[in-house]
Motif scaffolding. Structure first.
Motif, PDB file in Angstrom:
ATOM      1  N   VAL A  87      30.479  43.254  33.538  1.00  0.00           N
ATOM      2  CA  VAL A  87      31.335  43.463  32.364  1.00  0.00           C
ATOM      3  C   VAL A  87      30.508  43.922  31.170  1.00  0.00           C
ATOM      4  O   VAL A  87      30.889  44.862  30.466  1.00  0.00           O
ATOM      5  N   LEU A  88      29.373  43.285  30.955  1.00  0.00           N
ATOM      6  CA  LEU A  88      28.513  43.643  29.822  1.00  0.00           C
ATOM      7  C   LEU A  88      28.073  45.098  29.899  1.00  0.00           C
ATOM      8  O   LEU A  88      28.187  45.845  28.926  1.00  0.00           O
ATOM      9  N   TRP A  89      27.575  45.520  31.053  1.00  0.00           N
ATOM     10  CA  TRP A  89      27.080  46.896  31.179  1.00  0.00           C
ATOM     11  C   TRP A  89      28.204  47.922  31.050  1.00  0.00           C
ATOM     12  O   TRP A  89      28.019  48.982  30.474  1.00  0.00           O
ATOM     13  N   ALA A  90      29.385  47.608  31.574  1.00  0.00           N
ATOM     14  CA  ALA A  90      30.510  48.539  31.448  1.00  0.00           C
ATOM     15  C   ALA A  90      30.932  48.686  29.986  1.00  0.00           C
ATOM     16  O   ALA A  90      31.226  49.794  29.524  1.00  0.00           O
ATOM     17  N   ASN A 123      49.998  47.380  31.924  1.00  0.00           N
ATOM     18  CA  ASN A 123      49.466  46.359  31.020  1.00  0.00           C
ATOM     19  C   ASN A 123      48.627  45.306  31.752  1.00  0.00           C
ATOM     20  O   ASN A 123      48.863  44.110  31.647  1.00  0.00           O
ATOM     21  N   GLN A 124      47.649  45.784  32.466  1.00  0.00           N
ATOM     22  CA  GLN A 124      46.725  44.912  33.182  1.00  0.00           C
ATOM     23  C   GLN A 124      45.414  44.841  32.401  1.00  0.00           C
ATOM     24  O   GLN A 124      44.875  45.864  31.993  1.00  0.00           O
ATOM     25  N   ALA A 125      44.915  43.634  32.175  1.00  0.00           N
ATOM     26  CA  ALA A 125      43.645  43.486  31.468  1.00  0.00           C
ATOM     27  C   ALA A 125      42.514  44.072  32.315  1.00  0.00           C
ATOM     28  O   ALA A 125      42.580  44.048  33.542  1.00  0.00           O
ATOM     29  N   ILE A 126      41.492  44.586  31.636  1.00  0.00           N
ATOM     30  CA  ILE A 126      40.329  45.092  32.358  1.00  0.00           C
ATOM     31  C   ILE A 126      39.755  43.973  33.226  1.00  0.00           C
ATOM     32  O   ILE A 126      39.402  44.180  34.375  1.00  0.00           O
ATOM     33  N   ILE A 127      39.677  42.778  32.668  1.00  0.00           N
ATOM     34  CA  ILE A 127      39.180  41.598  33.391  1.00  0.00           C
ATOM     35  C   ILE A 127      40.204  40.481  33.267  1.00  0.00           C
ATOM     36  O   ILE A 127      40.698  40.206  32.174  1.00  0.00           O
ATOM     37  N   ILE A 158      34.960  49.169  36.339  1.00  0.00           N
ATOM     38  CA  ILE A 158      34.474  50.451  35.810  1.00  0.00           C
ATOM     39  C   ILE A 158      35.632  51.422  35.604  1.00  0.00           C
ATOM     40  O   ILE A 158      35.719  52.102  34.571  1.00  0.00           O
ATOM     41  N   THR A 159      36.547  51.487  36.560  1.00  0.00           N
ATOM     42  CA  THR A 159      37.690  52.396  36.451  1.00  0.00           C
ATOM     43  C   THR A 159      38.576  52.022  35.271  1.00  0.00           C
ATOM     44  O   THR A 159      38.983  52.886  34.488  1.00  0.00           O
ATOM     45  N   ARG A 160      38.857  50.745  35.108  1.00  0.00           N
ATOM     46  CA  ARG A 160      39.705  50.307  33.991  1.00  0.00           C
ATOM     47  C   ARG A 160      39.044  50.564  32.646  1.00  0.00           C
ATOM     48  O   ARG A 160      39.706  50.950  31.684  1.00  0.00           O
ATOM     49  N   VAL A 161      37.739  50.337  32.563  1.00  0.00           N
ATOM     50  CA  VAL A 161      37.014  50.627  31.313  1.00  0.00           C
ATOM     51  C   VAL A 161      37.094  52.121  31.012  1.00  0.00           C
ATOM     52  O   VAL A 161      37.347  52.527  29.881  1.00  0.00           O
ATOM     53  N   ALA A 162      36.876  52.940  32.036  1.00  0.00           N
ATOM     54  CA  ALA A 162      36.930  54.394  31.848  1.00  0.00           C
ATOM     55  C   ALA A 162      38.302  54.844  31.373  1.00  0.00           C
ATOM     56  O   ALA A 162      38.425  55.686  30.483  1.00  0.00           O
ATOM     57  N   SER A 192      38.872  41.295  28.354  1.00  0.00           N
ATOM     58  CA  SER A 192      40.040  40.458  28.657  1.00  0.00           C
ATOM     59  C   SER A 192      41.199  40.694  27.685  1.00  0.00           C
ATOM     60  O   SER A 192      42.317  40.238  27.941  1.00  0.00           O
ATOM     61  N   SER A 193      40.929  41.417  26.598  1.00  0.00           N
ATOM     62  CA  SER A 193      42.001  41.689  25.630  1.00  0.00           C
ATOM     63  C   SER A 193      42.369  43.170  25.558  1.00  0.00           C
ATOM     64  O   SER A 193      43.167  43.568  24.716  1.00  0.00           O
ATOM     65  N   THR A 194      41.781  43.979  26.435  1.00  0.00           N
ATOM     66  CA  THR A 194      42.098  45.404  26.501  1.00  0.00           C
ATOM     67  C   THR A 194      42.910  45.645  27.767  1.00  0.00           C
ATOM     68  O   THR A 194      42.493  45.263  28.860  1.00  0.00           O
ATOM     69  N   PHE A 195      44.050  46.288  27.607  1.00  0.00           N
ATOM     70  CA  PHE A 195      44.976  46.467  28.725  1.00  0.00           C
ATOM     71  C   PHE A 195      45.091  47.933  29.105  1.00  0.00           C
ATOM     72  O   PHE A 195      45.033  48.820  28.251  1.00  0.00           O
ATOM     73  N   VAL A 196      45.269  48.163  30.392  1.00  0.00           N
ATOM     74  CA  VAL A 196      45.415  49.517  30.924  1.00  0.00           C
ATOM     75  C   VAL A 196      46.597  49.535  31.889  1.00  0.00           C
ATOM     76  O   VAL A 196      47.053  48.490  32.352  1.00  0.00           O
ATOM     77  N   THR A 197      47.049  50.725  32.180  1.00  0.00           N
ATOM     78  CA  THR A 197      48.063  50.908  33.203  1.00  0.00           C
ATOM     79  C   THR A 197      47.378  51.517  34.416  1.00  0.00           C
ATOM     80  O   THR A 197      46.740  52.563  34.315  1.00  0.00           O
ATOM     81  N   THR A 198      47.484  50.838  35.532  1.00  0.00           N
ATOM     82  CA  THR A 198      46.898  51.326  36.777  1.00  0.00           C
ATOM     83  C   THR A 198      48.024  51.688  37.731  1.00  0.00           C
ATOM     84  O   THR A 198      49.205  51.460  37.428  1.00  0.00           O
ATOM     85  N   SER A 199      47.677  52.212  38.880  1.00  0.00           N
ATOM     86  CA  SER A 199      48.711  52.557  39.853  1.00  0.00           C
ATOM     87  C   SER A 199      49.434  51.314  40.373  1.00  0.00           C
ATOM     88  O   SER A 199      50.563  51.389  40.818  1.00  0.00           O
TER      89      SER A 199
END
Length: 170
Positions: free
Chosen positions: A77-80, A124-128, A154-158, A113-120
């Motif tokens: 998580v830190l490196w991403a 609204n899924q948290a990165i972690i 990595i994909t969610r961060v990107a 944990s407070s950043t959300f993304v939309t995946t397939s």
């Protein structure tokens, strides 16, 4: 691929550099400062790139990188977050029962944990997300991260920070 198996620190750094669009050829220039990363190793250019971009640091683990050791969830998580240029901000990670605000990776976990993304799979899924056990949420920072989890992080961060290289998902 072995999705449930561990991913090494070197393999994780290679994924980061590829998805974030760094050119492997640029990794042969300069030095990374790690005693255990030699120019003849397959991972040399990726670790060089990550070190040159301040994603990984000699001061994190001394002057050894331990490229063939499995990466922990905390370091992943830190490196991403460093790769996405996400710096410190006011944060609180008390939602995780096994993390303190002064842990070295806490700011990165707070962002993830407070950043959300939309995946397939889900919107609204948290990165972690943590592990729910008996009503408490745990991050398990010193556990090794599985290949599938590492790829998801990595994909969610990107996606979240718009830092993926063009064509990374092809």
């Amino acid at each position: 691929f072995g999705p449930n198996g561990d991913i090494t620190r070197a393999e994780y750094v290679k994924l980061l550099t590829k998805i974030f669009g760094l050119d492997e050829e640029d990794g042969y220039d300069g030095s990374n400062g790690f005693y255990d990363v030699q120019s003849e190793e397959w991972f040399y250019p990726y670790i060089n790139l990550a070190a040159q971009n301040d994603w990984i640091r000699t001061r994190d683990n001394g002057y050894n990188f331990y490229p063939n050791v499995a990466i922990t969830r905390a370091d992943a998580v830190l490196w991403a977050m460093r790769a996405a240029n996400q710096g410190t901000f006011s944060y609180d990670v008390t939602n995780f029962s096994d993390v303190e605000n002064d842990d070295y990776f806490a700011y990165a976990l707070a962002i993830a944990s407070s950043t959300f993304v939309t995946t397939s799979e889900e919107s609204n899924q948290a990165i972690i997300e943590g592990y729910l056990v008996n009503g408490l949420t745990y991050f398990k920072p010193y556990n090794n991260i599985a290949r599938s989890e590492a790829t998801a992080v990595i994909t969610r961060v990107a996606i979240a920070f718009g830092v993926a290289s063009e064509g990374w998902d092809e």
